[in-house]
Design a protein around this motif. Structure first.
Motif, short mmCIF file in Angstrom:
data_model
loop_
_atom_site.label_atom_id
_atom_site.label_comp_id
_atom_site.label_asym_id
_atom_site.label_seq_id
_atom_site.Cartn_x
_atom_site.Cartn_y
_atom_site.Cartn_z
N LYS A 39 41.05 41.14 39.28
CA LYS A 39 42.10 42.08 40.21
C LYS A 39 42.44 42.55 41.07
O LYS A 39 44.09 42.53 42.06
CB LYS A 39 42.29 43.14 39.04
CG LYS A 39 42.96 43.25 37.30
CD LYS A 39 42.62 44.38 37.04
CE LYS A 39 41.20 44.29 36.61
NZ LYS A 39 41.31 45.82 35.10
N MET A 40 41.37 42.40 41.87
CA MET A 40 41.61 42.32 43.83
C MET A 40 42.03 41.59 44.22
O MET A 40 41.55 41.32 45.73
CB MET A 40 40.33 43.42 43.60
CG MET A 40 39.54 44.47 42.70
SD MET A 40 40.80 45.87 42.84
CE MET A 40 40.15 46.67 44.08
N SER A 41 42.23 40.23 44.06
CA SER A 41 42.19 38.22 45.05
C SER A 41 42.55 37.89 43.64
O SER A 41 42.99 38.27 43.21
CB SER A 41 40.35 38.30 45.10
OG SER A 41 39.52 37.88 43.96
N ASN A 42 42.81 37.10 44.50
CA ASN A 42 43.74 35.29 43.88
C ASN A 42 42.51 34.98 43.12
O ASN A 42 43.42 34.03 43.08
CB ASN A 42 44.09 34.80 45.19
CG ASN A 42 45.53 34.36 44.67
OD1 ASN A 42 46.82 34.84 43.86
ND2 ASN A 42 45.19 32.96 44.94
N ASN A 43 41.66 35.07 43.25
CA ASN A 43 40.88 34.10 41.79
C ASN A 43 40.06 34.93 40.80
O ASN A 43 40.34 35.11 40.12
CB ASN A 43 39.22 34.56 42.85
CG ASN A 43 39.73 33.98 43.89
OD1 ASN A 43 39.03 33.08 44.45
ND2 ASN A 43 39.12 34.77 45.23
N ILE A 44 40.08 33.88 40.10
CA ILE A 44 39.51 33.22 38.83
C ILE A 44 38.21 33.64 39.38
O ILE A 44 37.04 32.91 40.17
CB ILE A 44 39.94 31.80 38.23
CG1 ILE A 44 41.40 31.50 38.35
CG2 ILE A 44 39.08 31.82 36.68
CD1 ILE A 44 41.52 30.03 38.51
N ILE A 45 37.12 33.85 37.91
CA ILE A 45 35.64 34.77 38.41
C ILE A 45 35.36 34.19 36.96
O ILE A 45 34.43 33.28 37.71
CB ILE A 45 36.16 36.36 37.82
CG1 ILE A 45 36.74 37.23 38.93
CG2 ILE A 45 34.23 36.42 37.94
CD1 ILE A 45 36.52 38.90 38.25
N TYR A 46 35.88 33.84 35.92
CA TYR A 46 35.33 33.13 35.25
C TYR A 46 35.75 32.02 34.63
O TYR A 46 36.66 32.76 33.82
CB TYR A 46 34.03 33.82 34.35
CG TYR A 46 33.23 34.93 34.53
CD1 TYR A 46 32.21 34.03 35.37
CD2 TYR A 46 33.07 35.59 34.68
CE1 TYR A 46 30.85 35.20 36.24
CE2 TYR A 46 32.15 37.35 34.70
CZ TYR A 46 31.16 36.52 35.46
OH TYR A 46 30.72 37.67 36.06
N ALA A 47 34.98 31.52 33.48
CA ALA A 47 35.97 30.45 32.23
C ALA A 47 34.24 30.60 31.98
O ALA A 47 33.67 30.93 32.29
CB ALA A 47 35.67 29.05 32.13
N VAL A 48 34.85 30.90 30.14
CA VAL A 48 34.68 31.93 29.36
C VAL A 48 34.04 30.99 28.24
O VAL A 48 35.04 31.12 27.51
CB VAL A 48 34.51 33.20 28.82
CG1 VAL A 48 33.13 33.84 27.64
CG2 VAL A 48 34.33 34.12 30.09
N LEU A 49 32.52 30.44 28.03
CA LEU A 49 32.33 29.73 26.97
C LEU A 49 31.75 30.05 25.53
O LEU A 49 30.71 30.75 26.26
CB LEU A 49 31.21 28.09 26.98
CG LEU A 49 31.62 27.88 29.44
CD1 LEU A 49 30.76 26.63 29.19
CD2 LEU A 49 33.10 26.63 28.95
N GLY A 50 32.16 30.09 24.49
CA GLY A 50 31.94 29.73 23.09
C GLY A 50 31.25 28.87 22.85
O GLY A 50 31.78 28.00 22.45
N PHE A 51 30.21 29.78 22.11
CA PHE A 51 29.27 28.22 21.21
C PHE A 51 29.56 28.37 20.01
O PHE A 51 28.83 27.72 19.11
CB PHE A 51 27.73 28.35 21.94
CG PHE A 51 27.83 28.08 23.18
CD1 PHE A 51 28.62 26.81 23.95
CD2 PHE A 51 27.57 28.82 24.42
CE1 PHE A 51 28.60 26.64 25.63
CE2 PHE A 51 27.15 28.21 25.65
CZ PHE A 51 27.40 27.32 25.80
#
Lengths: 120, 120
Positions: A39-51
């Motif tokens: 929310k504080m920058s223009n970035n994607i922090i993670y993709a979240v993988l579920g197994f």
């Protein structure tokens, strides 16, 4: 600006969610559960993988840097360049904890995958 | 690293989708339809606003730079710093066209909202 394999540059967030994930050996290991946005920058922090318990991780989710997802049209899913063991030992967390104020988790995750920190 | 208003830094992409959007005057004008992510970098290209015909835009969607969304806990939605007229005249498109290979749309959108281009 298409990529070398002819992809376009952009994708809807809702389309990423649920997409199958394969490891480097071609085994289906899970799916993309969600993405985490900064929310504080223009970035994607993670993709979240579920197994789904495939790796015996129970309800833990694995955050990975977005850049590690590589879409394979042949397999209809993302390929991540990690072995099962590398993923087993990777930072993991409950989904709700991934959006808490935890810059330590972000640092550990990017360092684990040897990905440059976008925030520095 | 919480923001001044105590928010955390991170949010799930699926949680952004569907959230109400208010204009600067406090009128509810629509919702976040989706986000568009950059496959070639670590960036969020747009948040996509849907107005459900409120602005008479039919099925057009308005891409806006992510940074323009400001969450208001009081209103339970995002406030965007634009008037109705500013939004009416803003770049708009069918949803499926926003993920096509259209760097011109990205440039026009960022320029319209006077937002620095993250890709330069």
């Amino acid at each position: 600006m298409p990529t070398p394999s002819g992809h376009t540059r952009a994708i809807l967030g809702s389309k990423v969610k649920g997409t199958a994930v394969y490891n480097a050996a071609g085994d289906k290991i899970g799916h993309v559960e969600d993405v985490v946005l900064d929310k504080m920058s223009n970035n994607i922090i993670y993709a979240v993988l579920g197994f789904g318990g495939v790796l015996g991780m129970g309800e833990k989710y694995h955050p990975i840097p977005w850049a590690l997802l590589d879409y394979s049209p042949d397999q209809g899913g993302y390929i991540v360049p990690m072995s099962k063991d590398e993923l087993k030992n990777a930072p993991a967390s409950r989904l709700e904890d991934l959006t808490k104020d935890d810059s330590d988790m972000r640092t550990r995750t990017y360092d684990y995958y040897k990905t440059p920190r976008y925030w520095e």
